[in-house]
Design a protein around this motif. Structure first.
Motif, PDB file in Angstrom:
ATOM      1  N   UNK A   1      32.622  22.992 -15.922  1.00  0.00           N
ATOM      2  CA  UNK A   1      31.808  22.635 -14.761  1.00  0.00           C
ATOM      3  C   UNK A   1      31.810  21.160 -14.413  1.00  0.00           C
ATOM      4  N   UNK A   2      32.601  20.347 -15.129  1.00  0.00           N
ATOM      5  CA  UNK A   2      32.606  18.902 -14.883  1.00  0.00           C
ATOM      6  C   UNK A   2      33.280  18.613 -13.544  1.00  0.00           C
ATOM      7  N   UNK A   3      32.502  18.129 -12.597  1.00  0.00           N
ATOM      8  CA  UNK A   3      33.006  17.782 -11.268  1.00  0.00           C
ATOM      9  C   UNK A   3      32.467  16.401 -10.902  1.00  0.00           C
ATOM     10  N   UNK A   4      33.293  15.631 -10.243  1.00  0.00           N
ATOM     11  CA  UNK A   4      32.919  14.271  -9.869  1.00  0.00           C
ATOM     12  C   UNK A   4      33.303  13.993  -8.428  1.00  0.00           C
ATOM     13  N   UNK A   5      32.499  13.177  -7.791  1.00  0.00           N
ATOM     14  CA  UNK A   5      32.928  12.531  -6.561  1.00  0.00           C
ATOM     15  C   UNK A   5      33.350  11.126  -6.962  1.00  0.00           C
TER      16      UNK A   5
ATOM     17  N   UNK B   1      27.612  14.389  -9.969  1.00  0.00           N
ATOM     18  CA  UNK B   1      28.116  13.273 -10.780  1.00  0.00           C
ATOM     19  C   UNK B   1      29.086  12.449  -9.939  1.00  0.00           C
ATOM     20  N   UNK B   2      29.034  11.145 -10.127  1.00  0.00           N
ATOM     21  CA  UNK B   2      29.840  10.226  -9.315  1.00  0.00           C
ATOM     22  C   UNK B   2      30.494   9.193 -10.216  1.00  0.00           C
ATOM     23  N   UNK B   3      31.778   8.976 -10.015  1.00  0.00           N
ATOM     24  CA  UNK B   3      32.470   7.886 -10.704  1.00  0.00           C
ATOM     25  C   UNK B   3      32.595   6.740  -9.715  1.00  0.00           C
ATOM     26  N   UNK B   4      32.049   5.601 -10.094  1.00  0.00           N
ATOM     27  CA  UNK B   4      32.166   4.393  -9.277  1.00  0.00           C
ATOM     28  C   UNK B   4      33.201   3.487  -9.939  1.00  0.00           C
ATOM     29  N   UNK B   5      34.199   3.071  -9.187  1.00  0.00           N
ATOM     30  CA  UNK B   5      35.276   2.236  -9.721  1.00  0.00           C
ATOM     31  C   UNK B   5      35.327   0.911  -8.966  1.00  0.00           C
ATOM     32  N   UNK B   6      35.411  -0.166  -9.714  1.00  0.00           N
ATOM     33  CA  UNK B   6      35.506  -1.501  -9.144  1.00  0.00           C
ATOM     34  C   UNK B   6      36.637  -2.245  -9.844  1.00  0.00           C
ATOM     35  N   UNK B   7      37.496  -2.890  -9.108  1.00  0.00           N
ATOM     36  CA  UNK B   7      38.569  -3.698  -9.689  1.00  0.00           C
ATOM     37  C   UNK B   7      38.101  -5.133  -9.881  1.00  0.00           C
ATOM     38  N   UNK B   8      38.438  -5.705 -11.031  1.00  0.00           N
ATOM     39  CA  UNK B   8      38.122  -7.113 -11.238  1.00  0.00           C
ATOM     40  C   UNK B   8      39.367  -7.953 -11.490  1.00  0.00           C
ATOM     41  N   UNK B   9      40.510  -7.288 -11.754  1.00  0.00           N
ATOM     42  CA  UNK B   9      41.753  -8.033 -11.964  1.00  0.00           C
ATOM     43  C   UNK B   9      42.940  -7.174 -11.555  1.00  0.00           C
TER      44      UNK B   9
ATOM     45  N   UNK C   1      31.755   3.325 -13.749  1.00  0.00           N
ATOM     46  CA  UNK C   1      30.386   3.783 -13.996  1.00  0.00           C
ATOM     47  C   UNK C   1      30.312   5.242 -13.571  1.00  0.00           C
ATOM     48  N   UNK C   2      29.796   6.085 -14.471  1.00  0.00           N
ATOM     49  CA  UNK C   2      29.557   7.484 -14.136  1.00  0.00           C
ATOM     50  C   UNK C   2      28.050   7.658 -14.013  1.00  0.00           C
ATOM     51  N   UNK C   3      27.637   8.131 -12.844  1.00  0.00           N
ATOM     52  CA  UNK C   3      26.214   8.377 -12.587  1.00  0.00           C
ATOM     53  C   UNK C   3      25.989   9.866 -12.369  1.00  0.00           C
ATOM     54  N   UNK C   4      24.922  10.355 -12.938  1.00  0.00           N
ATOM     55  CA  UNK C   4      24.457  11.717 -12.688  1.00  0.00           C
ATOM     56  C   UNK C   4      23.094  11.532 -12.032  1.00  0.00           C
ATOM     57  N   UNK C   5      23.062  11.681 -10.714  1.00  0.00           N
ATOM     58  CA  UNK C   5      21.834  11.342  -9.999  1.00  0.00           C
ATOM     59  C   UNK C   5      21.581   9.855 -10.193  1.00  0.00           C
ATOM     60  N   UNK C   6      20.352   9.478 -10.541  1.00  0.00           N
ATOM     61  CA  UNK C   6      20.053   8.055 -10.728  1.00  0.00           C
ATOM     62  C   UNK C   6      20.421   7.514 -12.117  1.00  0.00           C
ATOM     63  N   UNK C   7      20.728   8.392 -13.076  1.00  0.00           N
ATOM     64  CA  UNK C   7      20.978   7.907 -14.433  1.00  0.00           C
ATOM     65  C   UNK C   7      22.461   7.558 -14.654  1.00  0.00           C
ATOM     66  N   UNK C   8      22.679   6.490 -15.413  1.00  0.00           N
ATOM     67  CA  UNK C   8      24.019   6.040 -15.763  1.00  0.00           C
ATOM     68  C   UNK C   8      24.420   6.727 -17.062  1.00  0.00           C
ATOM     69  N   UNK C   9      25.534   7.460 -17.024  1.00  0.00           N
ATOM     70  CA  UNK C   9      26.012   8.200 -18.203  1.00  0.00           C
ATOM     71  C   UNK C   9      27.180   7.490 -18.886  1.00  0.00           C
ATOM     72  N   UNK C  10      27.837   6.584 -18.146  1.00  0.00           N
ATOM     73  CA  UNK C  10      29.004   5.874 -18.684  1.00  0.00           C
ATOM     74  C   UNK C  10      29.119   4.570 -17.925  1.00  0.00           C
TER      75      UNK C  10
ATOM     76  N   UNK D   1      32.087  12.576 -23.140  1.00  0.00           N
ATOM     77  CA  UNK D   1      30.674  12.868 -23.425  1.00  0.00           C
ATOM     78  C   UNK D   1      29.821  12.767 -22.171  1.00  0.00           C
ATOM     79  N   UNK D   2      30.171  11.854 -21.276  1.00  0.00           N
ATOM     80  CA  UNK D   2      29.420  11.676 -20.033  1.00  0.00           C
ATOM     81  C   UNK D   2      29.673  12.827 -19.049  1.00  0.00           C
ATOM     82  N   UNK D   3      30.677  13.621 -19.338  1.00  0.00           N
ATOM     83  CA  UNK D   3      31.060  14.713 -18.446  1.00  0.00           C
ATOM     84  C   UNK D   3      30.327  16.011 -18.715  1.00  0.00           C
ATOM     85  N   UNK D   4      29.543  16.039 -19.763  1.00  0.00           N
ATOM     86  CA  UNK D   4      28.856  17.286 -20.135  1.00  0.00           C
ATOM     87  C   UNK D   4      27.524  17.411 -19.433  1.00  0.00           C
TER      88      UNK D   4
END
Length: 146
Positions: A9-13, A65-73, A88-97, A143-146
């Motif tokens: 069931x692990x799905x991400x935007x 669940x949402x994966x936020x990706x930012x480049x720094x280099x 950063x992986x967020x599930x609703x307002x909580x940060x899981x990764x 682990x953040x995907x569960x």
């Protein structure tokens, strides 16, 4: 293949934050290499992440669940490449990764400019795959995907 081991069931935007880092270096010999697509390395990272997740069946534009990706280099030069991203992986307002990951590659820099540029172009996309592989191989991401 690593994404196949995530729970069924692990799905991400996917969202990307910000623009390209200010000090992007992408010059092989005297040729400047641009990101595939719209020319933005940040957009390319987001698209590569979406593609990997979609291929494995883990992408859903409406997932909780949402994966936020930012480049720094982003540095691609003769015979070497480095990319650093913050994920950063967020599930609703909580940060899981929440981790900064780095990938680097080295290859023979050919004497002929055309071959060196071709190698650099190939490595410019491969380094992003290496960065995503680090994310997907991270047990904390699993682990953040569960």
């Amino acid at each position: 293949m690593k994404l196949g081991s995530l729970p069924r069931g692990a799905r991400f935007q996917v969202t990307t934050a910000g623009s390209d880092p200010a000090d992007v270096q992408t010059t092989i010999r005297s040729m400047r290499i641009s990101a595939p697509g719209d020319g933005s390395w940040t957009s390319y990272l987001g698209q590569a992440l979406r593609t990997e997740l979609a291929t494995s069946g883990n992408y859903d534009a409406n997932a909780a669940a949402r994966i936020e990706a930012t480049l720094s280099e982003v540095c691609i030069a003769d015979g070497q490449a480095q990319v650093t991203g913050h994920f950063v992986v967020r599930q609703g307002p909580s940060v899981r990764y929440d981790k900064v990951l780095h990938a680097d590659a080295h290859w023979d820099s050919a004497f002929l400019g055309a071959i060196a540029a071709s190698n650099g172009l190939n490595q410019s996309t491969a380094i992003f795959q290496a960065l995503l592989r680090k994310l997907f191989d991270d047990p904390d991401f699993a682990a953040a995907s569960t």
